[in-house]
Design a protein around this motif. Structure first.
Motif, short mmCIF file in Angstrom:
data_model
loop_
_atom_site.label_atom_id
_atom_site.label_comp_id
_atom_site.label_asym_id
_atom_site.label_seq_id
_atom_site.Cartn_x
_atom_site.Cartn_y
_atom_site.Cartn_z
N VAL A 2 0.84 -1.21 0.00
CA VAL A 2 0.00 0.00 0.00
C VAL A 2 0.87 1.25 0.00
CG1 VAL A 2 -1.74 1.31 1.29
CG2 VAL A 2 -1.90 -1.18 1.18
N ALA A 3 1.93 1.23 0.80
CA ALA A 3 2.83 2.38 0.87
C ALA A 3 3.45 2.69 -0.49
CB ALA A 3 3.92 2.12 1.91
N ARG A 4 3.89 1.66 -1.18
CA ARG A 4 4.51 1.87 -2.50
C ARG A 4 3.49 2.39 -3.51
NH1 ARG A 4 9.57 0.02 -2.84
NH2 ARG A 4 10.31 -1.41 -1.22
N ALA A 5 2.27 1.86 -3.45
CA ALA A 5 1.22 2.31 -4.38
C ALA A 5 0.89 3.78 -4.16
CB ALA A 5 -0.03 1.45 -4.21
N ILE A 6 0.73 4.16 -2.89
CA ILE A 6 0.39 5.56 -2.57
C ILE A 6 1.55 6.48 -2.93
CG2 ILE A 6 -0.18 7.18 -0.72
CD1 ILE A 6 -1.51 4.84 0.75
N HIS A 7 2.75 6.07 -2.55
CA HIS A 7 3.92 6.92 -2.78
C HIS A 7 4.14 7.16 -4.27
CE1 HIS A 7 8.37 7.80 -2.84
NE2 HIS A 7 7.95 8.64 -1.92
N THR A 8 3.89 6.15 -5.07
CA THR A 8 4.12 6.25 -6.51
C THR A 8 3.06 7.10 -7.20
OG1 THR A 8 5.17 4.06 -6.56
CG2 THR A 8 4.37 4.94 -8.66
N HIS A 9 1.80 6.94 -6.81
CA HIS A 9 0.70 7.55 -7.56
C HIS A 9 0.10 8.81 -6.92
CE1 HIS A 9 0.45 4.19 -10.41
NE2 HIS A 9 0.73 3.42 -9.40
N ALA A 10 0.52 9.15 -5.72
CA ALA A 10 -0.06 10.34 -5.06
C ALA A 10 0.95 11.46 -4.88
CB ALA A 10 -0.64 9.96 -3.70
N ASN A 11 2.21 11.21 -5.23
CA ASN A 11 3.24 12.24 -5.09
C ASN A 11 3.32 12.75 -3.66
OD1 ASN A 11 5.31 13.89 -6.06
ND2 ASN A 11 3.91 15.61 -6.46
N LEU A 12 3.24 11.80 -2.71
CA LEU A 12 3.30 12.16 -1.29
C LEU A 12 4.74 12.39 -0.86
CD1 LEU A 12 0.88 9.80 0.68
CD2 LEU A 12 0.76 12.28 0.51
N LYS A 13 4.91 13.32 0.06
CA LYS A 13 6.21 13.48 0.70
C LYS A 13 6.02 13.42 2.21
CE LYS A 13 6.15 18.58 0.56
NZ LYS A 13 4.83 18.73 -0.05
N GLU A 14 7.11 13.17 2.91
CA GLU A 14 7.04 13.01 4.37
C GLU A 14 6.37 14.22 5.02
OE1 GLU A 14 10.09 12.09 8.13
OE2 GLU A 14 10.88 12.65 6.15
#
Length: 564
Positions: free
Chosen positions: A90-102
């Motif tokens: 889930v973390a990889r999916a969100i990080h890849t497709h949502a452009n999230l940063k810490e």
């Protein structure tokens, strides 16, 4: 010989003297030992380098017993390893497709299901705080709650897709990324997440992605009505969440326990005590979508549950079910929760057996809490010397008519004597901080009392009236402010009245809670004044209220008055 005989006689008589004059002596001692142990463990963890967080405790448990069941949900079993790997995906999916940063906040709009837990763990691995949105909120309330956290990403359960679509235009205007937990989504402005999760790797997430977190970083936002106004996002930082992990462990819960979790995960009780507490103990969670009185004990028997959580209403519902011959046929040994009335308490124990009840008092944003470790029926806690030294609290005189503390000629508050009801206040210190509400300095300030016992001091205003009896037991009495409690939820009267006055036929509305025989808490009543020449529109008012407010906040009674 005489001295020896006297000593032996004293030792022999001592237990009788303690039982007669100090009946809670040994329980007080055991509580002190538990309290000291919790404080020492917490202090050690705060000093660890690199910094230690709740996620790290989960990873420790996963390494120690990867194959132990962590979550059991609708006949599916997820081990600690399963939860770790799924949260990586889930973390990889969100990080890849949502452009999230810490540090970016993400709103979770979901009910009780394993995906809720996996997603929170995923966000923790990315260093992103989660705002836990009540899945009952809709429309205006949904948008209000979403904006409280400052999030730019919304993750919603599949069954809440329609509710998200209702506010999608506003979300798109704000540039919000919206994920629905489905494999496919054709709605413009919304994207599916399950398909992306399935395609992602389950390899561990690099700690570098969360390396900037501190103990003061937000870990989670939990919504509360408090005692005034619209719902607010209480900030629970990493430090506070780390301390809260100890709740189950300090009440005797161990790795071998099986915990029945049917309270909402978006609330403090379900999330912090049930979920986060289980991470500390390494226990197994039996997760249910929602509470069911008819299936409660069957579930407990089926899964060999040893620990249950409750709010007062839960116990009453259980006592109201038809009696069975096997009511005491279960392995439940401990119940932990709050809001249990004395009469229901007695009835529950009589009917369902010798279960230890740990009633506690706490609030999501508060800096003080109590636990009734003695089992004294009706009490929420007990005054303890060490506890009071660490957490400076008092009950002060409160004018319920003027809705403010009573002050003396010097402008300072007045502590009530034992036996009298007073407003609970707790001094704000480094050990007991008050963080407040996200993006809401005004409401944060309202919860702070200044110049309480000396000029310049700061105290947290709990908004709750309590009483301490001559034996030092603490009892909850009532709440103050514009809030009442129904179905285990806080209802903000101003929010409901604001929704009602949006109706074309209503000029003014005054909302308050009223007692209904046979029910816990208070139910909503609205006194309304109609606009001149207008008649009350029953059908449209019902539709309007149902679309804007969660069901527990709907006023069940309407009083039409000439003047308010």
């Amino acid at each position: 010989m005489y001295i020896l005989s006297a000593l032996l006689a004293t030792v022999a008589v001592l237990p009788l003297v303690l039982k007669l004059f100090f009946p809670y002596f040994w329980k007080d001692c055991l509580y002190l030992v538990d309290l000291i142990s919790v404080l020492v463990t917490f202090a050690k963890r705060r000093r660890r380098k690199p910094l230690f967080f709740v996620l790290d405790r989960f990873l420790e448990q996963t390494t120690a017993h990867p194959d132990r069941p962590f979550i059991v949900f609708e006949n599916k079993v997820f081990t600690y390893r399963d939860a770790d790997q799924q949260s990586n995906k889930v973390a990889r999916a969100i990080h890849t497709h949502a452009n999230l940063k810490e540090g970016d906040a993400v709103v979770l709009y979901m009910g009780n299901e394993p995906a809720f837990i996996f997603t929170w763990l995923a966000l923790a691995k990315l260093g992103c705080p989660a705002a836990l949105l009540n899945h009952n909120v809709r429309s205006k309330s949904l948008l209000h709650c979403f904006s409280c956290s400052g999030a730019k990403v919304l993750i919603a359960a599949a069954e809440l897709k329609d509710a998200v679509e209702d506010v999608l235009p506003s979300l798109r205007e704000q540039g919000v990324t919206v994920f629905i937990m489905t494999r496919m989504c054709n709605t413009p402005g919304m994207d599916s997440l399950d398909d992306k999760t399935e395609e992602a790797s389950d390899e561990p997430i690099s700690p570098a992605l969360r390396s900037g977190r501190t103990l003061q970083s937000p870990a989670v936002y939990i919504y509360t009505s408090g005692t005034t106004g619209m719902p607010k996002a209480a900030v629970v930082n990493q430090d506070r969440l780390l301390a809260a992990m100890a709740v189950l462990a300090s009440n005797g819960v161990s790795p071998g326990d099986v915990i029945y979790l049917n309270l909402p995960l978006y609330h403090t009780a379900g999330f912090v005590i049930g979920f986060i507490g289980s991470i500390e103990t390494g226990s197994t969670i039996i997760l249910r979508r929602k509470f069911s009185a008819s299936q409660f004990w069957d579930d407990c028997r089926k899964h060999s549950v040893t620990v249950i959580q409750y709010i007062g209403e839960v116990m009453r519902y259980l006592c109201n079910t038809p009696k069975r011959e096997n009511d005491k046929d279960h392995k439940v040994r401990l119940a932990i929760g709050n809001g249990l009335r004395a009469d229901i308490w007695k009835e529950f124990l009589t009917r369902f057996g010798n279960i230890e009840i740990r009633e506690f008092y706490a609030s999501t944003e508060g800096n003080i809490g109590f636990v009734n470790y003695t089992g004294k029926i009706g009490a929420v806690g007990r005054v303890n010397f060490l506890h009071r030294k660490v957490f400076h609290y008092a009950l002060i005189k409160y004018d319920t008519e003027r809705d403010e503390p009573v002050r003396d000629s010097r402008g300072l508050c007045i502590e009530v004597p034992k036996g009298e009801t007073g407003l609970l206040v707790a001094r704000i210190t480094k050990v007991a901080p008050f963080i407040g509400y996200a993006r809401n300095a005004q409401q944060t300030e309202k919860k702070i009392l200044r110049d309480v016992f000396q000029k310049g001091d700061l105290y947290f205003n709990s908004g709750d009236l309590l009483r301490i009896d001559q034996e030092n037991f603490i009892y909850f009495q009532d709440r103050v402010g514009d809030t009442f409690r129904w179905k285990g939820e806080n209802v903000a009267t101003t929010e409901v009245s604001d929704i009602l006055t949006m109706m074309d036929c209503i000029e003014e509305a005054n909302v308050y809670g009223v007692h209904v025989p046979g029910h816990e808490g208070r139910i909503g009543m609205a006194a309304v004044k109609l606009k001149e020449g207008k008649e009350f529109d029953c059908t449209n008012t019902y539709s309007h209220v149902a679309s804007y407010l969660p069901s527990y906040a709907w006023p069940r009674f309407i009083r039409i008055q000439v003047n308010l």
